[in-house]
Scaffold this active site. Structure first.
Site, PDB file in Angstrom:
ATOM      1  N   CYS A 124      14.576   6.337  -3.121  1.00  0.00           N
ATOM      2  CA  CYS A 124      15.078   6.849  -1.845  1.00  0.00           C
ATOM      3  C   CYS A 124      15.291   5.730  -0.831  1.00  0.00           C
ATOM      4  O   CYS A 124      16.018   5.907   0.146  1.00  0.00           O
ATOM      5  CB  CYS A 124      14.124   7.898  -1.280  1.00  0.00           C
ATOM      6  SG  CYS A 124      12.461   7.294  -0.943  1.00  0.00           S
ATOM      7  N   GLU A 164       2.615   0.426  -1.121  1.00  0.00           N
ATOM      8  CA  GLU A 164       2.615   1.729  -1.807  1.00  0.00           C
ATOM      9  C   GLU A 164       2.779   1.523  -3.319  1.00  0.00           C
ATOM     10  O   GLU A 164       3.524   0.652  -3.759  1.00  0.00           O
ATOM     11  CB  GLU A 164       3.713   2.635  -1.242  1.00  0.00           C
ATOM     12  CG  GLU A 164       5.117   2.053  -1.295  1.00  0.00           C
ATOM     13  CD  GLU A 164       5.889   2.533  -2.515  1.00  0.00           C
ATOM     14  OE1 GLU A 164       5.339   3.333  -3.290  1.00  0.00           O
ATOM     15  OE2 GLU A 164       7.027   2.088  -2.692  1.00  0.00           O
ATOM     16  N   GLY A 211       9.724  16.989  -8.161  1.00  0.00           N
ATOM     17  CA  GLY A 211       9.516  15.624  -8.624  1.00  0.00           C
ATOM     18  C   GLY A 211       8.254  14.998  -8.061  1.00  0.00           C
ATOM     19  O   GLY A 211       7.409  15.668  -7.451  1.00  0.00           O
TER      20      GLY A 211
END
Length: 429
Positions: A51, A113, A190
């Site tokens: 994304c 992350e 997802g």
């Protein structure tokens, strides 16, 4: 061998432009085949699409950045000049450094992350399935994964980080007094929706529901949270039931339109709705944000929330960069050595040919009744002459300066760097 990378991410391109270059994981194989077919030498290639970024990594005998850029622009339906204005291009050590930083979470919107590492591994598997991976990119990514593991275990890069999913819960908490009183709808099934559902479930909302194109996958996720499952087609008629909507699908077109939200607000008597669109390209039409009583956030809107604690982790970033520097140096050393592989293979082939020829000659001599000692002597002399012939010829060719350079090379190869005494004496005089 050259390595190059190009891409665009949340630092360089707006959300809607990034959406033009988003690829679902099942699109990567055919896309890579199309990319390689469009390039003259069909280089190794890998495509990473999340994304927040779309990146292409390639490796080949010659750098083909311009053609790769043109292909990507055409694929996204934009001009190469527009793409260049928002893209970055990297070569060799800079391409390797970027891959290592991405894998380690240093280039992510959420510093440190861990999801990006799994996404990179998925991209590598897709490239392998497409037959697009080769030795060079395999080394690049395996070393990226190893560096990322060392960064995460040796530094505090992931400490106190706030994920997109956690940021969504935090923003919802600013709108609603008690998250235990709201109904939450998740669109998609997802990894991102899984994370979001996990964070919201921890707040014990009144109800949770999952809308997904595949009911089987939706039911599997819903069973973990005691959530209801619905088809995507039922979403417009039930949108008004939910106070919060979190959406992240792989759809190429918006699935929640302005009209559907307007009708939902009317049925809710304009009670506020909290909406988070984590998809790229968008799942929710951007015009929805202009409606009163709608609080719509995109991945880029969440950026300021997930920056919390970033400054306090700058020491960890510096430590991670040291680890990455070492990884880049090791990879470039390996890549430089790879340039000698064709020559090494040729030398081995030539030596094998000489050896085979001498064995044939030796067998003939033995068949004629020659003694083993004489045959071994002839074979060893023949091999020696073949190995030294080229060096001897070069030592007798050219002018004095070229012969001196050749002498240094020959002494390094055959005499362990010791120059013959006569040559040394001439140099001293």
């Amino acid at each position: 061998m050259s390595v190059w990378a190009l891409g665009l991410n949340h630092h360089t391109a707006p959300l809607d432009l990034r959406g033009r270059f988003a690829f679902a994981i099942d699109q990567i194989e055919p896309t890579l085949r199309g990319l390689r077919a469009s390039l003259a030498r069909q280089p190794e290639a890998t495509l990473l699409s999340t994304c927040n970024r779309t990146e292409i990594y390639c490796a080949g005998d010659t750098n083909d950045l311009d053609s790769t850029m043109e292909w990507l622009a055409h694929n996204g339906g934009v001009s190469p000049s527009l793409l260049r204005a928002h893209a970055y291009t990297l070569q060799d050590d800079q391409a390797a450094r970027h891959a290592f930083r991405v894998a380690s979470g240093l280039d992510s919107m959420v510093l440190g992350e861990p999801q990006i590492l799994g996404q990179m591994k998925d991209a590598v598997r897709a490239a392998e399935d497409a037959g697009a991976m080769g030795t060079t990119l395999h080394q690049l990514f395996q070393r990226s994964f190893a560096v990322a593991k060392e960064v995460r275990t040796s530094t505090e890069i992931g400490a106190h980080s706030i994920s997109m999913a956690a940021a969504a819960v935090r923003l919802a908490g600013q709108l609603f007094e008690d998250l235990g009183d709201i109904k939450v709808l998740f669109v998609g099934a997802g990894e991102m929706i899984d994370l979001a559902a996990t964070h919201f479930a921890a707040k014990n909302p009144k109800a949770m529901a999952i809308a997904n194109r595949s009911l089987d996958r939706g039911e599997k996720l819903a069973s973990r949270f005691g959530a209801e499952v619905m088809r995507l087609g039922d979403l417009p008629g039930r949108l008004h039931e939910f106070d919060a909507v979190i959406s992240c699908t792989a759809s190429t077109l918006p699935i929640i339109g302005l009209g559907a939200v307007e009708r939902a607000l009317k049925r809710r008597k304009h009670r506020p709705m909290f909406m988070v669109d984590l998809a790229v390209p968008r799942d929710i039409e951007p015009e929805v944000k202009e409606l009163s009583d709608i609080y719509l956030y995109t991945v880029d809107d969440l950026a300021h929330v997930v920056q919390t604690g970033r400054d306090s982790r700058q020491a960890a970033v510096a430590e991670a960069e040291v680890i990455i520097d070492a990884g880049v140096q090791n990879f470039m050393h390996w890549l430089d050595q790879r340039g000698s592989v064709p020559l090494i293979q040729q030398l081995n082939a030539q030596a094998d040919a000489w050896r085979a020829a001498e064995i044939v000659r030796a067998k003939k001599l033995l068949a004629r009744g020659e003694s083993i000692e004489e045959v071994l002597e002839a074979m060893s002399r023949g091999l020696t002459q073949k190995m030294l012939h080229g060096a001897m010829a070069e030592l007798h060719a050219g002018d004095a300066s070229s012969r001196e350079a050749t002498a240094r090379t020959v002494s390094k190869l055959f005499l362990r760097g010791q120059m013959p005494r006569a040559a040394t004496e001439r140099k001293e005089r």
